[in-house]
Scaffold this motif. Structure first.
Motif: not given
Length: 801
Positions: A218-222, A292-293, A303-304, A309-310
């Motif tokens: 999930a942290t790839m997005l950051a 941060t995501v 920024d996702v 989101r959520g």
């Protein structure tokens, strides 16, 4: 005296008496050299566990011995407010009532905390009383007392004025359940079985890709970079190029950094400064963005893509993995076991997040503490912990001192509308920089290290009471478990040197951890914990103290009820021996020895006094109580009393016996305070309580008789083991007959006993000739073998040819 000793009732009565007569009370104007211990304050939410009981026993032995030795003693009691733990307990109660702290507001919530503390807090002091701890309960302190709060605020302002406090966006340990940052020392690492995801990041040029491995998709997005080790030839050609981050298609650079571990995964590391401490440091050094995501509620934010989101992190991870599969970017997934940080209070998995926090630069204070330990001003026992403390101090990082709690020491910081900071203990009339009067106080609270660091002198009234500080600071000893080296000990040393110019104590005892019988740590969740109050109910406080001290050492030990039962037998044996002497009358207490065994017991008592003092000075409590056990059980009761029984109607024998018993009770009192005080109160010619009676002075008058019973004791060992009687004459024969009461024939297997002793001597000599054994075995084990060898040789000589 009652025929049987019953600790219940006796122990509670003496505890009340000692307190009512103020025999625990410390007077700063009293004469004498001081001896001070500030009890490591337990959490106000806590209850007595085995660690508290052991530590309390250790400290009480030291305090009682020094009190008897004429020192002006202070054993300072108190509690820690335990900000996160206490707030969590009260919030749990609110949830049970169907409300939250947010609904009732800060002021009402804080009042609820105080109500809870008034009703349930402080239980542990009553439990310390049950253990017989001679704390100065009149001086009880709490880290949220008004005076203590002022000390904490003064410390904060002092550090701010020194320029060591600053505000910065840095990565923190965030607990989504407690909704606060927590320190590194409050993070518990648990082994988890998860999956390692291997994902391909295509080069922005379209010419190939680089595969990274991550346990947190999930942290790839950051992600803001991919890093490789500068010496890793596999990736040397990629350094300086750009790759595209999956899902968000962000172009990020490939960088070289020595902190990358080439052996992990593929050797290429995704850099996510907003969600990983190492990545954060790499990012700061390289000037990378800190995206941060994951939000402070643990859900995807920032920024996702909208459809993320959520989501929880796990939900987002599943969606990322599915995207990788759908877009042919997933190389593989494999099982991966690793250590993951969890909040020790809530058990929630820690989220490393970037947040604007207050930080304290620790290195200047750490440098002073390092010098104090290296120079020997402060010594840890066992000495291995000197290195443990030094390693931590040398690696110390800036400390996150603010917490997002509603309970604790609120920061003494005010902001004006322009963002200027004013740091004072009391609310200023206006901003110090621009003069604006509309000021807002920071809502964070101070980390508890501010409280813990000040404990040795804030409890004495710093900075207002100079008399108390002049008398009782610095202290002498601090005793605690090894995990507190960082939480308390090092920080107290740093704060003491910074604020007082002196170390807060000279010696730090790191006591053993008492494990469950199976070798695991005692735990409520595991159901293997033992409540020391149940031991006290079953065996008495004295027996419990003795057993805990007998088990104490520099190493962790497994729980066994044997030492506590041994302590109960010792108390009963002492009671019965004392009752025997009292039933035979006598009104004088004076050493007037007229026989060998009387001179011998006085010599044995003084030799044991010397040994016990050496043990206690070295904080070797196990050997100290072992000496006292053998002096009482073997020397005083089994040999001395049995020898003098036929003459107990003689005044000189009675007076000498009472003098010997008086000295014995004094030596035993720090370990077995209740039974010894009860016996003492029944002796003739008592002028004071035993608790404040003078510790025995050295007396070598009869030192020449220390081995006077050796022949009788050698004969007894041989007879009891084999039935063989050896020839002894004179006083030795009389004492042997009185103590052993042998049968008439004494016909044992002499040759068999001689052969057994020869084998034992050969075994001991081989062991002592083994250089590895001498080098590796504990010194007391080696000495024990030497003593056995000497004993076997003496017994063989006694058998004759």
């Amino acid at each position: 005296m009652e025929p049987l000793y019953q600790p219940h009732g006796v122990e509670e009565r003496w505890q009340r008496t000692w307190e009512e007569e103020r025999l625990y009370h410390a007077d700063p104007e009293a004469p004498g050299e001081t001896y001070v211990i500030a009890v490591p304050p337990p959490n106000v939410t806590g209850a007595l566990h085995m660690g508290h009981a052991l530590n309390g026993s250790i400290q009480d032995v030291l305090i009682r011995r020094h009190r008897m030795s004429g020192f002006n003693t202070l054993w300072q009691p108190g509690y820690d407010h335990a900000g996160i733990a206490t707030q969590a307990v009260v919030e749990k109660e609110l949830r049970r009532q169907g409300i939250s702290r947010q609904e009732i507001g800060r002021e009402a919530f804080v009042e609820r905390v105080w109500e809870w503390l008034r009703e349930y807090g402080g239980v542990i002091m009553g439990q310390f009383r049950r253990l017989g701890c001679s704390l100065d309960y009149e001086r009880e302190r709490f880290t949220m007392d008004d005076g203590y709060i002022r000390a904490v605020m003064r410390f904060f302002v002092h550090l701010y004025e020194r320029g060591w406090l600053y505000r910065d966006n840095r990565i923190i340990n965030w607990c989504t359940d407690c909704q606060t940052s927590i320190s590194d020392l409050e993070v518990e690492y648990l082994e988890l079985d998860e999956s390692l995801t291997y994902a391909r990041y295509p080069l922005a040029s379209g010419e190939g890709s680089v595969t990274i491995a991550t346990v947190r998709p999930a942290t790839m997005l950051a992600d803001v970079a991919v890093a490789v080790h500068p010496g890793d030839e596999r990736y040397a050609h990629l350094i300086g190029k750009e790759v595209l981050v999956p899902v968000v298609n962000r172009a990020v650079p490939v960088i070289a950094d020595e902190r990358v571990e080439p052996e992990f995964g593929t050797g290429a590391l995704k850099i996510t400064p907003g969600h990983d401490p190492i990545d954060f440091e790499i990012g700061r050094d390289r000037g990378l963005p800190e995206l941060t995501v994951i939000g402070f509620d643990g859900r995807m934010t920032g920024d996702v893509p909208d459809d993320y989101r959520g989501l929880t992190e796990d939900e987002a991870a599943d969606r990322v993995v599915q995207w990788l599969k759908d877009n042919d970017r997933l190389e593989k997934r494999e099982a991966y076991r690793h250590s993951v940080g969890h909040c020790e209070r809530s058990g929630t998995r820690i989220q490393p997040l970037v947040s604007l926090q207050w930080w304290c630069e620790m290195k200047p204070m750490a440098a002073a503490a390092i010098e104090a330990i290296e120079s020997g001003l402060v010594t840890f026992h066992p000495e291995v912990h000197n290195r443990v403390a030094l390693d931590w101090l040398r690696a110390i990082r800036p400390w996150n001192v603010s917490r997002q709690l509603w309970w604790g020491h609120q920061l003494p910081i005010w902001y004006c509308p322009d963002g200027h900071v004013t740091c004072t203990e009391t609310e200023p009339e206006a901003c110090a920089e621009c003069g604006q009067r509309e000021l807002r106080r920071d809502e964070d609270v101070l980390d508890t290290w501010f409280s813990s660091a000040l404990w040795p002198f804030a409890t004495l009234g710093w900075p207002d009471d100079t008399l108390e500080l002049r008398t009782y600071y610095p202290g002498d000893v601090n005793s605690t478990a090894r995990e507190i080296i960082f939480l308390w000990e090092s920080r107290m040393i740093m704060a003491g040197l910074e604020l007082m110019g002196e170390i807060p104590f000279h010696d730090v005892i790191i006591h053993s951890t008492i494990l469950a019988g199976d070798g695991r740590r005692m735990s409520k969740s595991l159901g293997n914990g033992i409540d020391p109050l149940e031991l006290i109910e079953a065996h008495g406080a004295d027996a419990t103290r003795y057993g805990l001290l007998k088990m104490s050492s520099g190493q962790d030990v497994r729980w066994s009820s044997g030492p506590v039962e041994e302590g109960r037998r010792l108390a009963n044996k002492l009671w019965n021996a004392s009752r025997l002497l009292l039933l035979n009358g006598g009104e004088e207490v004076e050493a007037r020895p007229s026989s060998l065994e009387e001179r011998w017991i006085l010599a044995r008592i003084d030799a044991t006094r010397s040994g016990v003092e050496e043990d206690l000075d070295a904080f070797d409590f196990s050997h100290a109580v072992e000496r006292l056990y053998h002096l009482t059980f073997d020397d005083f009761c089994d040999w001395y009393l049995e020898s003098i029984k036929p003459r107990l109607d003689q005044p000189d024998v009675q007076a000498t016996a009472f003098a010997a018993l008086e000295r014995l009770l004094k030596l035993l009192h720090p370990v077995l305070p209740h039974v010894t005080e009860e016996i003492w109160s029944n002796l003739p010619a008592r002028e004071s309580r035993l608790i404040v009676a003078p510790w025995p002075e050295p007396d070598d008058t009869y030192a020449g008789d220390i081995d006077a019973l050796a022949s009788a004791q050698t004969a007894a060992r041989i007879y009891r083991r084999s039935g063989v009687r050896i020839n002894v004459i004179g006083d030795s024969q009389r004492i042997f007959e009185a103590v052993v009461r042998p049968s008439e024939d004494g016909r044992g297997d002499v040759e068999g006993e001689r052969a057994r002793l020869v084998k034992e001597i050969e075994r001991a000599e081989r062991m002592l000739a083994n250089e590895k054994f001498i080098a590796n075995a504990a010194p007391d084990v080696v000495e024990g073998e030497r003593q056995k060898l000497a004993q076997f040789k003496a017994e063989l000589d006694a058998l004759g040819d």
